[in-house]
Scaffold this motif. Structure first.
Motif, short mmCIF file in Angstrom:
data_model
loop_
_atom_site.label_atom_id
_atom_site.label_comp_id
_atom_site.label_asym_id
_atom_site.label_seq_id
_atom_site.Cartn_x
_atom_site.Cartn_y
_atom_site.Cartn_z
N MET A 117 0.97 -1.09 0.02
CA MET A 117 -0.02 -0.03 -0.02
C MET A 117 0.91 1.19 0.02
N PHE A 118 2.02 1.16 1.08
CA PHE A 118 2.69 2.24 1.05
C PHE A 118 3.67 2.55 -0.19
N GLY A 119 3.86 1.42 -1.14
CA GLY A 119 4.41 1.50 -2.26
C GLY A 119 3.70 1.94 -3.22
N ASN A 120 2.40 1.99 -3.30
CA ASN A 120 1.71 2.61 -4.38
C ASN A 120 1.53 4.05 -3.96
N LYS A 121 1.39 4.44 -2.82
CA LYS A 121 1.45 5.80 -2.47
C LYS A 121 2.72 6.57 -2.91
N ALA A 122 3.83 5.84 -2.49
CA ALA A 122 5.09 6.52 -2.93
C ALA A 122 5.29 6.65 -4.22
N ALA A 123 4.74 5.64 -5.23
CA ALA A 123 4.78 5.66 -6.44
C ALA A 123 4.11 6.99 -6.97
N ARG A 124 2.92 7.13 -6.47
CA ARG A 124 1.97 8.09 -6.82
C ARG A 124 2.52 9.41 -6.62
N ILE A 125 3.16 9.50 -5.38
CA ILE A 125 3.84 10.85 -4.95
C ILE A 125 4.86 11.11 -5.82
N GLN A 126 5.99 10.14 -6.44
CA GLN A 126 6.86 10.28 -7.11
C GLN A 126 6.33 10.65 -8.62
N ALA A 127 5.32 10.02 -8.94
CA ALA A 127 4.76 10.47 -10.34
C ALA A 127 4.22 11.97 -10.48
N LEU A 128 3.66 12.41 -9.25
CA LEU A 128 3.14 13.74 -9.10
C LEU A 128 4.23 14.84 -9.16
N THR A 129 5.27 14.23 -8.54
CA THR A 129 6.47 15.15 -8.49
C THR A 129 6.98 15.51 -9.77
N GLU A 130 7.03 14.26 -10.58
CA GLU A 130 7.58 14.33 -11.70
C GLU A 130 6.78 15.04 -12.84
N GLU A 131 5.40 14.95 -12.63
CA GLU A 131 4.42 15.73 -13.51
C GLU A 131 4.52 17.22 -13.24
N LYS A 132 4.81 17.58 -11.72
CA LYS A 132 4.98 19.08 -11.29
C LYS A 132 6.16 19.56 -11.81
N GLU A 133 7.33 18.73 -11.87
CA GLU A 133 8.40 19.23 -12.44
C GLU A 133 8.50 19.61 -14.00
N ILE A 134 7.91 18.61 -14.46
CA ILE A 134 7.62 18.84 -16.14
C ILE A 134 6.99 19.97 -16.38
N LEU A 135 5.73 20.29 -15.71
CA LEU A 135 5.00 21.62 -15.89
C LEU A 135 5.89 22.90 -15.60
N PHE A 136 6.45 22.75 -14.43
CA PHE A 136 7.26 23.66 -13.70
C PHE A 136 8.37 24.33 -14.86
N GLN A 137 9.01 23.18 -15.28
CA GLN A 137 10.00 23.51 -16.19
C GLN A 137 9.50 23.88 -17.70
N SER A 138 8.37 23.46 -18.00
CA SER A 138 7.90 23.85 -19.35
C SER A 138 7.16 25.30 -19.44
N LEU A 139 6.67 25.89 -18.08
CA LEU A 139 6.32 27.26 -18.03
C LEU A 139 6.63 28.25 -18.70
N GLU A 140 6.07 28.97 -19.71
CA GLU A 140 6.76 30.24 -20.41
C GLU A 140 7.14 31.07 -19.44
N GLU A 141 6.41 31.56 -18.29
CA GLU A 141 6.77 32.62 -17.37
C GLU A 141 7.98 32.10 -16.35
N GLY A 142 8.55 33.15 -16.26
CA GLY A 142 10.04 32.55 -15.43
C GLY A 142 9.31 32.47 -13.85
N VAL A 143 9.97 31.34 -13.16
CA VAL A 143 9.68 31.15 -11.57
C VAL A 143 10.85 31.14 -10.91
#
Ligand code: ADP
Length: 356
Positions: free
Chosen positions: A1-27
């Motif tokens: 169960m924890f493994g699943n949650k960790a994987a989801r968190i990992q996936a979310l972090t990756e998605e956030k990073e992709i979004l963050f890096q592809s933003l046209e605005e400087g952050v």
């Protein structure tokens, strides 16, 4: 169960990073000590530094001196938004030469200490606004001059009732000439505004040879001393055009050719047909254009010699209108000139193939 949650968190972090890096605005993100904890790719690009040179440092301590004003502003906004708890906005023009205009917004973080700075490159918007301001300033200036002249002469007529006839007629002539100048300017300004919203429905197959013949006849009536010649060895030379506008462009070029020729003008209208394209040359043997002026002649309100152009009733809008019209027809215009020998304007337009 924890493994699943960790994987989801990992996936979310990756998605956030992709979004963050592809933003046209400087952050740019800082913690409560004003230390940079993360930056987006656009920030790195804009500040012209490596990401590793930013992370773990204070904004003001890590960057080039030519960006000092920007960095001071960023630091101020980030600090103030944390102190007040409300977002702070500002704008700045950096690199005066390239005119990079940034809008900045600093937002305090709610969940933890620190703040986020967003910046947007609004340079193109800024340039449009600046061009608009220049345009209004130039147009007002061009209108103000004839208005001042007309007002001055009209007041003379009002104050001195009993003028000798020839002086009276001279004043009236100047008033009429300046009214005509204003009328022409306003007409040109309206044409430029209309060109911004040109409906495609007005485009139709246009017989270029017939159009040139009608322009030639019109101009011959206006300038009986000038000589016009059409050279068009091909029949059926068609272009897709808004006929009224294309005619206006050709007439503008012919009028210039007459205006800037000393003595009776000799004007050749030469059509060449190439693969998929038509080239129309409007050639005069007039005074020519100095080499250094050639790159500016299509700019709005540009005149080679202001006083001379004014005397001829020009305000430097004619060629910018012509260029605009030709570009609306998916064409291009160029000019070649030899001082004292003459000028040739070349219009390249897509050829319209007629179906049988
Ligand atoms: P204007 O209405 O003042 O003539 P234009 O935009 O039509 O403005 O032209 C810009 C400038 O380019 C003119 O002031 C003139 O100096 C120059 N020019 C344009 N056409 C010619 C030409 N055929 N021969 C020489 N100079 C020209």
């Amino acid at each position: 169960m924890f493994g699943n949650k960790a994987a989801r968190i990992q996936a979310l972090t990756e998605e956030k990073e992709i979004l963050f890096q592809s933003l046209e605005e400087g952050v740019l993100i800082v913690d409560e000590e004003m230390i940079i904890t993360d930056v987006s790719r656009s920030t790195v690009h804009l500040l012209k530094v490596q990401k590793r040179e930013l992370i773990g440092k204070r904004v003001s301590s890590c960057l080039q001196p030519d960006l000092k004003a920007l960095l001071d502003k960023i630091e101020y906004l980030l600090e103030t938004c944390q102190q007040t708890g409300i977002p702070m906005t500002d704008s700045i023009l950096i690199e005066e030469k390239r005119k990079i205009y940034l809008e900045l917004m600093a937002i305090p973080k709610n969940s933890s200490q620190g703040a986020i700075l967003l910046f947007q490159d609004k340079s193109s918007h800024y340039k449009v606004v600046e061009m608009g301001k220049d345009f209004v300033a130039n147009a007002s200036h061009e209108l103000k001059t004839p208005i001042t002249i007309i007002k001055g002469f009209a007041e003379t007529l009002q104050d001195i009732g009993d003028l000798p006839k020839e002086i009276y007629l001279d004043i009236i002539e100047k008033i009429v000439r300046n009214c005509q100048r204003m009328e022409k300017l306003v007409k040109n300004l309206l044409t430029l505004a209309d060109l911004e919203s040109l409906p495609f429905s007005r485009f139709e197959a246009c017989d270029l040879k017939a159009l040139l013949t009608s322009c030639k006849e019109m101009e011959e009536a206006l300038h009986p001393q000038a000589h016009f010649r059409i050279e068009c060895p091909h029949e059926d030379v068609f272009v897709l055009a808004d006929v009224d506008l294309l005619e206006l462009a050709i007439i503008n070029l012919i009028e210039n050719a007459v205006k800037y020729s000393k003595g009776p003008a000799q004007i050749d209208l030469i059509v060449e047909s190439h693969e998929g394209e038509i080239c129309l040359q409007i050639k005069d043997q007039g005074m020519g254009i100095p080499e250094e002026a050639l790159e500016h002649i299509f700019d709005r309100f540009y005149t080679v010699n202001k006083a001379y152009a004014r005397r001829l009733g020009g305000a430097g809008l004619g060629l910018s209108i012509v260029k605009n019209i030709i570009e609306k027809h998916q064409g291009r215009i160029t000019a070649a000139s030899v001082l004292g020998e003459g000028t040739t304007f070349s219009l390249n337009l897509p050829r319209q193939e007629l179906e049988d």
